[in-house]
Design a protein around this motif. Sequence first.
Motif, PDB file in Angstrom:
ATOM      1  N   LEU A  27       7.083  18.111  10.364  1.00  0.00           N
ATOM      2  CA  LEU A  27       7.476  16.807  10.431  1.00  0.00           C
ATOM      3  C   LEU A  27       6.049  15.694  10.867  1.00  0.00           C
ATOM      4  CD1 LEU A  27      11.216  17.370  12.646  1.00  0.00           C
ATOM      5  CD2 LEU A  27      10.516  17.199   9.999  1.00  0.00           C
ATOM      6  N   GLY A  28       5.491  15.983  11.853  1.00  0.00           N
ATOM      7  CA  GLY A  28       4.384  14.983  11.694  1.00  0.00           C
ATOM      8  C   GLY A  28       4.284  14.513   9.908  1.00  0.00           C
ATOM      9  N   ILE A  29       3.652  15.373   8.763  1.00  0.00           N
ATOM     10  CA  ILE A  29       3.153  15.126   8.411  1.00  0.00           C
ATOM     11  C   ILE A  29       3.832  14.563   6.997  1.00  0.00           C
ATOM     12  CG2 ILE A  29       2.428  16.703   6.246  1.00  0.00           C
ATOM     13  CD1 ILE A  29       1.370  18.909   8.212  1.00  0.00           C
ATOM     14  N   ASP A  30       5.386  15.149   6.893  1.00  0.00           N
ATOM     15  CA  ASP A  30       6.521  14.509   6.622  1.00  0.00           C
ATOM     16  C   ASP A  30       6.586  13.232   6.847  1.00  0.00           C
ATOM     17  OD1 ASP A  30       6.981  16.962   5.586  1.00  0.00           O
ATOM     18  OD2 ASP A  30       8.838  16.722   6.479  1.00  0.00           O
ATOM     19  N   TYR A  31       6.406  12.400   8.071  1.00  0.00           N
ATOM     20  CA  TYR A  31       6.993  10.907   8.180  1.00  0.00           C
ATOM     21  C   TYR A  31       5.526  10.419   8.433  1.00  0.00           C
ATOM     22  CZ  TYR A  31      11.381  12.917  10.777  1.00  0.00           C
ATOM     23  OH  TYR A  31      12.359  13.756  10.623  1.00  0.00           O
ATOM     24  N   ALA A  32       4.354  10.848   8.660  1.00  0.00           N
ATOM     25  CA  ALA A  32       3.837  10.030   8.287  1.00  0.00           C
ATOM     26  C   ALA A  32       3.088  10.156   6.787  1.00  0.00           C
ATOM     27  CB  ALA A  32       2.103  11.027   9.106  1.00  0.00           C
ATOM     28  N   LEU A  33       3.263  10.971   6.019  1.00  0.00           N
ATOM     29  CA  LEU A  33       2.926  10.409   4.695  1.00  0.00           C
ATOM     30  C   LEU A  33       4.018   9.976   4.052  1.00  0.00           C
ATOM     31  CD1 LEU A  33       1.936  12.745   2.901  1.00  0.00           C
ATOM     32  CD2 LEU A  33       3.681  13.521   2.056  1.00  0.00           C
ATOM     33  N   LEU A  34       4.926   9.788   4.116  1.00  0.00           N
ATOM     34  CA  LEU A  34       5.754   8.953   3.829  1.00  0.00           C
ATOM     35  C   LEU A  34       5.605   7.414   4.226  1.00  0.00           C
ATOM     36  CD1 LEU A  34       8.484   7.988   2.198  1.00  0.00           C
ATOM     37  CD2 LEU A  34       9.668   8.065   4.448  1.00  0.00           C
ATOM     38  N   MET A  35       4.996   7.141   5.315  1.00  0.00           N
ATOM     39  CA  MET A  35       4.669   5.728   6.333  1.00  0.00           C
ATOM     40  C   MET A  35       3.567   5.294   5.130  1.00  0.00           C
ATOM     41  SD  MET A  35       5.395   3.685   8.224  1.00  0.00           S
ATOM     42  CE  MET A  35       6.144   4.614  10.065  1.00  0.00           C
ATOM     43  N   ILE A  36       2.128   6.724   4.979  1.00  0.00           N
ATOM     44  CA  ILE A  36       1.031   6.020   4.719  1.00  0.00           C
ATOM     45  C   ILE A  36       1.090   5.893   3.128  1.00  0.00           C
ATOM     46  CG2 ILE A  36      -1.532   7.516   4.350  1.00  0.00           C
ATOM     47  CD1 ILE A  36      -1.271   8.561   7.090  1.00  0.00           C
ATOM     48  N   SER A  37       1.810   6.789   1.881  1.00  0.00           N
ATOM     49  CA  SER A  37       2.042   6.370   0.799  1.00  0.00           C
ATOM     50  C   SER A  37       2.517   5.458   0.456  1.00  0.00           C
ATOM     51  CB  SER A  37       2.852   7.559   0.268  1.00  0.00           C
ATOM     52  OG  SER A  37       2.488   8.665   0.632  1.00  0.00           O
ATOM     53  N   ARG A  38       3.406   4.823   1.248  1.00  0.00           N
ATOM     54  CA  ARG A  38       4.201   3.294   1.300  1.00  0.00           C
ATOM     55  C   ARG A  38       3.399   2.223   1.465  1.00  0.00           C
ATOM     56  NH1 ARG A  38      10.219   2.246   0.119  1.00  0.00           N
ATOM     57  NH2 ARG A  38      10.318  -0.326  -1.169  1.00  0.00           N
ATOM     58  N   PHE A  39       2.545   2.076   2.481  1.00  0.00           N
ATOM     59  CA  PHE A  39       1.577   1.379   3.041  1.00  0.00           C
ATOM     60  C   PHE A  39       0.348   1.277   1.704  1.00  0.00           C
ATOM     61  CE2 PHE A  39      -2.092   0.501   5.178  1.00  0.00           C
ATOM     62  CZ  PHE A  39      -2.398  -1.027   6.112  1.00  0.00           C
ATOM     63  N   ARG A  40       0.302   2.285   1.702  1.00  0.00           N
ATOM     64  CA  ARG A  40      -1.166   2.794  -0.031  1.00  0.00           C
ATOM     65  C   ARG A  40      -0.633   2.098  -1.456  1.00  0.00           C
ATOM     66  NH1 ARG A  40      -3.871   7.780  -0.544  1.00  0.00           N
ATOM     67  NH2 ARG A  40      -5.457   7.257  -1.131  1.00  0.00           N
ATOM     68  N   GLU A  41       0.553   2.040  -1.324  1.00  0.00           N
ATOM     69  CA  GLU A  41       1.780   1.659  -2.276  1.00  0.00           C
ATOM     70  C   GLU A  41       1.091  -0.122  -2.544  1.00  0.00           C
ATOM     71  OE1 GLU A  41       5.804   1.258  -4.453  1.00  0.00           O
ATOM     72  OE2 GLU A  41       5.224   3.655  -2.747  1.00  0.00           O
ATOM     73  N   HIS A  42       2.162  -0.456  -1.412  1.00  0.00           N
ATOM     74  CA  HIS A  42       1.993  -2.444  -1.625  1.00  0.00           C
ATOM     75  C   HIS A  42       0.344  -2.547  -1.447  1.00  0.00           C
ATOM     76  CE1 HIS A  42       5.947  -2.413  -0.408  1.00  0.00           C
ATOM     77  NE2 HIS A  42       6.053  -1.434   0.889  1.00  0.00           N
ATOM     78  N   LEU A  43      -0.921  -1.365  -0.867  1.00  0.00           N
ATOM     79  CA  LEU A  43      -1.937  -1.856  -0.722  1.00  0.00           C
ATOM     80  C   LEU A  43      -1.866  -2.365  -1.876  1.00  0.00           C
ATOM     81  CD1 LEU A  43      -4.066  -1.146   1.965  1.00  0.00           C
ATOM     82  CD2 LEU A  43      -2.959  -3.322   2.052  1.00  0.00           C
ATOM     83  N   ALA A  44      -1.890  -1.182  -3.177  1.00  0.00           N
ATOM     84  CA  ALA A  44      -2.643  -1.084  -4.128  1.00  0.00           C
ATOM     85  C   ALA A  44      -1.277  -2.129  -5.317  1.00  0.00           C
ATOM     86  CB  ALA A  44      -1.918   0.324  -4.725  1.00  0.00           C
ATOM     87  N   GLU A  45      -0.304  -2.571  -4.585  1.00  0.00           N
ATOM     88  CA  GLU A  45      -0.203  -3.599  -5.786  1.00  0.00           C
ATOM     89  C   GLU A  45      -0.303  -5.149  -5.034  1.00  0.00           C
ATOM     90  OE1 GLU A  45       4.152  -3.247  -3.919  1.00  0.00           O
ATOM     91  OE2 GLU A  45       4.919  -1.279  -5.639  1.00  0.00           O
ATOM     92  N   GLY A  46      -1.312  -5.227  -4.699  1.00  0.00           N
ATOM     93  CA  GLY A  46      -1.495  -6.394  -4.381  1.00  0.00           C
ATOM     94  C   GLY A  46      -1.460  -6.988  -2.545  1.00  0.00           C
ATOM     95  N   ALA A  47      -0.874  -6.840  -2.013  1.00  0.00           N
ATOM     96  CA  ALA A  47      -0.387  -7.463  -0.747  1.00  0.00           C
ATOM     97  C   ALA A  47      -1.561  -7.435  -0.150  1.00  0.00           C
ATOM     98  CB  ALA A  47       1.196  -6.797  -0.190  1.00  0.00           C
ATOM     99  N   ASP A  48      -1.397  -8.276   1.262  1.00  0.00           N
ATOM    100  CA  ASP A  48      -2.301  -8.348   2.649  1.00  0.00           C
ATOM    101  C   ASP A  48      -2.535  -6.864   2.819  1.00  0.00           C
ATOM    102  OD1 ASP A  48      -0.585  -9.041   3.298  1.00  0.00           O
ATOM    103  OD2 ASP A  48      -1.526 -11.041   3.614  1.00  0.00           O
TER     104      ASP A  48
END
Length: 732
Positions: free
Chosen positions: A242-263
């Motif tokens: 579960l630690g991996i599941d939750y961190a995976l979701l959070m990190i993936s979403r953060f990297r997605e927004h960074l890749a879209e150009g968000a600060d």
Amino acid sequence: MFDRIAGLALHRSRLVLTLTVVAVVAMGAIGFGAFGKLQSGGFEDPSAPSARAQQLIDDKFGGESNLVLLVRPDDGGVGSPAAERAGQALTSRLKDEPTLSNVISYWDTGSSALTSRDGKAALVLAHVKGDDTEQGDNASAVIDEYTGDRNGLTVRAGGEAAVGAEVPTQVAKDLALAESIAVPLILVLLVIAFGSIVAALLPLVIGLIAIVGTFAELYVLGSLTSVSVFSINLTTALGLGLGIDYALLMISRFREHLAEGADVPDALRHTVRTAGRTITFSAATVAAALAALLVFPQFFLRSFAYAGIGVVAIAAVSALLVIPALLALLGPRINNGRLPWAQTVQSAEAPLWARLSRTVMRRPALTALPVLAVLLLAASPLLGVTFGTPDERVLPESAQSRQVATAVQHDFTGSDESAVQIVTNGPVSPADLRSYAATLSRLDGAVRVETSAGTYSDGRSAQPGPAAAALGRPDAQRITVVTGLTPKSDEAQDLVKSVRAVDPPGGTEALVGGTDARLVDSKTSIADRLPAAIGLVAGTTFVILFLFTGSVVQPLRALVLNGISLTAAIGVMVWIFQDGHLSSALGFTPQPMDTSMTVLMFCIAFGLSMDYEVFVTSRIKELHDAGADTETAVTSGLSHTGRIVTMAAGLLAVSFFAFGTAHVSFIQMFGLGSGLAILIDAVAVRGVLVPAAMRLLGRTAWYAPRPLRAVHGRLGLKEGAPTEPERSPAKV
């Protein structure tokens, strides 16, 4: 709420991380002592007749025989002068042991029941004192002291106390092996999945916090109540997963927004609002499924609720507080240590999942029916399922206690250790006792009945047993029904029911105990409470998913599809572990499904299935609420979450599949069954059945009556409206 969490991470990230380190050190110091507080056993209902019988026998008669020493003279038979001298010396020493009582030996009774048919082996029976944990420690000390080659005798130990000592030792070894396989493999898979070494390490941080925190919780609970040592297995597997599941979701979403150009501030706020809400509801569904284990009286099952709820809560809180603080500090450096394929991994959408979803949405019946057929075929072995409780057969054939059990069953005419034990709660006259014993001796499967008033076989008086004089007390009588039936067989359980059907002597209450009676009572106890547990799981899950989606149809759809995938996974376990397929490859002995482990596997797999349900439905609902039609919302939602769910499920399955290397069969079943259920849900259900069901339901999928829509408007936890970025720079 989620905006406040994001603000805390942006402005107080170092404080959050400092407090986290202090908390982990403190929890580690406390949790280090957890192993000394946990107990083995716990498979019986303490209020069952067999448990009451055992307590009464312990109080008034020194306890049931739970340790069997199989003794073979090195030269000659058990009646040779040398064997007599050595056997009497062994018996005398055992009687002086303070942790033993009711020591009965062939060499001080001469009973034929305690010697093998060929006269080359004899038994020494004893009761090991103490509760489940003390019995294990005491049995281990006695076994270490007395087994092996001793003065011309070869001594081996068996019985429930020996099994109780051997199983936890083997499980500890298996756990160390499983973790040594799972952790490095998971780390490699995380690096491959993220394409970045820095991003891959963060989920392991959350897993470590969850495990250490739960160990501390188990230490506290173990000081207050009985907690099973086997809860450690769930803590490590679920905490890491579960630690991996939750961190995976959070990190993936953060990297997605960074890749879209968000600060960094905007990316973090949006990540916490969306992924944070998903994690909150996901943790609630998993915890609700595990909370159902609290309805069972067996502390073995209740312990998994303690450990499971604790590890889910700590993993979720850590993911919501620690990961945002780390992301605020790292910012774009989350991608440091990038590997050559990193750009592909960072892509927001997974084309394969998008194509699969579009195919299913165009032809829902054509694609879903074959998958349903395969799952129902996998579930079909459940039609012939039988249930049991752990015994020496869960250990490999090389285990000492298992070899002793096999020898006693095949070479002796019946042992008190596997007998049906009866105890009255009041005095009984000799005449009533003889009549009762004669009636019992006529039952199918009874070899002889031993009482203080005599021994009976086929309704007639026979040679007195080895401990007849010790079976009577002024205020209670103990009756032993020795049987030649295979322990825990259907015939042995039928004998218990037949014994209970006989009217007790002299108006007393006759409590029936022993190995087979405990099995009968355990199955009855779990079966009686199973509807309540299922109702609790279904009811709480429905409420949580309704608050999450605002629909009454989505929770029903999720319950049905998860039920199908779970029955398929458990059906495969029946095919393997009960019917014996793959037994030679996995190295176990086929036997009935472990009742407690099957219930445990159901609750855990159900909770984890709902974990991925929330992951997928979250993105679909987000798009639906933004105005997308059902097909677009489902296709785009799956294309955005499919890779995350697949990665999360694969990594979590690895932590469970690692238990397939265990040498205790019910641990193997638990690990393989849970891992299989996770994969079936992530691939077959999320990939095919969910989009098919959504296509067939159409707009109805989001239906809720007007009063419930109002309830959801007041109580549903929303992501919150986007806010303008703050002027202060983020800490990077």
